[in-house]
Scaffold this active site. Structure first.
Site, PDB file in Angstrom:
ATOM      1  N   CYS A 130       0.848  -1.202   0.000  1.00  0.00           N
ATOM      2  CA  CYS A 130       0.000   0.000   0.000  1.00  0.00           C
ATOM      3  C   CYS A 130       0.884   1.252   0.000  1.00  0.00           C
ATOM      4  O   CYS A 130       1.985   1.255   0.545  1.00  0.00           O
ATOM      5  CB  CYS A 130      -0.908   0.002   1.234  1.00  0.00           C
ATOM      6  SG  CYS A 130      -2.065   1.397   1.259  1.00  0.00           S
TER       7      CYS A 130
ATOM      8  N   ASP B 228       0.409   3.760   1.706  1.00  0.00           N
ATOM      9  CA  ASP B 228       0.373   4.343   3.048  1.00  0.00           C
ATOM     10  C   ASP B 228       1.791   4.634   3.560  1.00  0.00           C
ATOM     11  O   ASP B 228       2.658   3.757   3.541  1.00  0.00           O
ATOM     12  CB  ASP B 228      -0.337   3.347   3.991  1.00  0.00           C
ATOM     13  CG  ASP B 228      -0.698   3.972   5.327  1.00  0.00           C
ATOM     14  OD1 ASP B 228       0.215   4.490   6.005  1.00  0.00           O
ATOM     15  OD2 ASP B 228      -1.882   3.941   5.698  1.00  0.00           O
TER      16      ASP B 228
ATOM     17  N   ARG C  47       3.003   4.796   6.304  1.00  0.00           N
ATOM     18  CA  ARG C  47       3.439   4.054   7.497  1.00  0.00           C
ATOM     19  C   ARG C  47       3.914   2.640   7.172  1.00  0.00           C
ATOM     20  O   ARG C  47       4.266   1.886   8.074  1.00  0.00           O
ATOM     21  CB  ARG C  47       2.281   3.994   8.505  1.00  0.00           C
ATOM     22  CG  ARG C  47       1.831   5.360   8.982  1.00  0.00           C
ATOM     23  CD  ARG C  47       0.481   5.287   9.675  1.00  0.00           C
ATOM     24  NE  ARG C  47      -0.587   4.899   8.756  1.00  0.00           N
ATOM     25  CZ  ARG C  47      -1.864   4.774   9.106  1.00  0.00           C
ATOM     26  NH1 ARG C  47      -2.222   4.966  10.363  1.00  0.00           N
ATOM     27  NH2 ARG C  47      -2.777   4.438   8.218  1.00  0.00           N
TER      28      ARG C  47
ATOM     29  N   HIS D  13      -2.114  -4.070   4.944  1.00  0.00           N
ATOM     30  CA  HIS D  13      -1.938  -3.673   6.345  1.00  0.00           C
ATOM     31  C   HIS D  13      -3.296  -3.430   6.988  1.00  0.00           C
ATOM     32  O   HIS D  13      -4.242  -2.987   6.333  1.00  0.00           O
ATOM     33  CB  HIS D  13      -1.043  -2.428   6.466  1.00  0.00           C
ATOM     34  CG  HIS D  13      -1.655  -1.184   5.889  1.00  0.00           C
ATOM     35  ND1 HIS D  13      -2.234  -0.211   6.668  1.00  0.00           N
ATOM     36  CD2 HIS D  13      -1.796  -0.762   4.611  1.00  0.00           C
ATOM     37  CE1 HIS D  13      -2.684   0.761   5.891  1.00  0.00           C
ATOM     38  NE2 HIS D  13      -2.436   0.456   4.639  1.00  0.00           N
TER      39      HIS D  13
ATOM     40  N   CYS E 223      -6.152  -0.141   6.820  1.00  0.00           N
ATOM     41  CA  CYS E 223      -5.910   0.458   5.495  1.00  0.00           C
ATOM     42  C   CYS E 223      -7.069   1.392   5.129  1.00  0.00           C
ATOM     43  O   CYS E 223      -8.230   0.980   5.081  1.00  0.00           O
ATOM     44  CB  CYS E 223      -5.775  -0.649   4.444  1.00  0.00           C
ATOM     45  SG  CYS E 223      -5.415  -0.003   2.794  1.00  0.00           S
TER      46      CYS E 223
HETATM   47 CO    CO Z   1      -3.465   1.158   2.997  1.00  0.00          CO
END
Ligand code: CO
Length: 213
Positions: A42, A44, A46, A98, A101
């Site tokens: 992803c 993302d 993080r 994750h 998400c």
């Molecule tokens: Co995500």
């Protein structure tokens, strides 16, 4: 570029730290990359592949998009996969989702967020396929399970591509794995799905690659 000065400063410090550890680090990396893994994760912020896996530059080839999706007409994803499998000859493709998400969460309700609704639409298909199981769970447990099911669906989608099926038809060792990452403790979990043979797929997806050659 005052706004980015901190980043340039970080970069200079990082490069000199690397050089201090190994004076030939950049010279060797510039000459070639030989990663053993392709990571499909992803976007993302993080969930940075190298840091989570404890791998250095050069050790993992990375593709990231919102909700770690493997759309079968996404030229970006397909090109990354083809290059990783056929040119870099990676033997492991890791699809990593994750928990928590935002993309998966966005696909779990009826709010429209614009263009991205189209990108996330397949997650609703996954929800529909597993509605019975999902609707027995509530709140966070349901969202977490959908994150896992989304990863499992993408593992299969990666395997359905001509790229992976060609590699298998050529006798190459290539495994596709499903993993999920927990933002809460920084740990990766194996979803126990590893596909490395065509007969692990539903029959309709097993393409006879010899026909096209
Ligand atoms: Co995500």
């Amino acid at each position: 570029m005052a706004d980015l000065e901190k980043l340039f400063d970080n970069n200079r410090k990082w490069a000199s730290r690397k050089l201090a550890e190994d004076p030939t680090f950049f010279q060797e990396l510039a000459a070639q990359q030989a990663p053993q893994y392709l990571w499909i994760g992803c976007s993302d912020s993080r969930v940075p592949a190298n840091q989570i896996l404890g791998l250095a530059p050069g050790e993992v080839f990375v593709h990231r998009n919102v909700a770690n999706l493997a759309h079968n007409s996404d030229m970006n994803f397909l090109s990354v996969l083809q290059y990783a499998v056929e040119v870099l000859k990676v033997e492991h493709v890791i699809v990593c989702g994750h928990y928590g998400c935002g993309g998966v969460r966005a696909a779990s309700d009826n709010r429209s967020l614009g263009l991205i609704d189209n990108w996330l639409r397949n997650i609703k298909d996954t929800y529909t396929r597993h509605r019975e199981e999902l609707e027995q769970l509530d709140g966070e447990a349901r969202a977490d399970r959908l994150c896992e099911l989304n990863v499992l669906a993408q593992v299969h989608r990666v395997c359905h591509t001509t790229i992976v099926q060609n590699a298998w038809a050529a006798g190459r060792a290539l495994s596709v794995h499903g993993l999920i990452y927990s933002l809460k403790d920084g740990l990766l979990h194996d979803l126990a799905l590893q596909v490395n043979r065509q007969d692990q797929l539903e029959e309709i997806y097993r393409m006879d690659m010899a026909i096209g050659s």
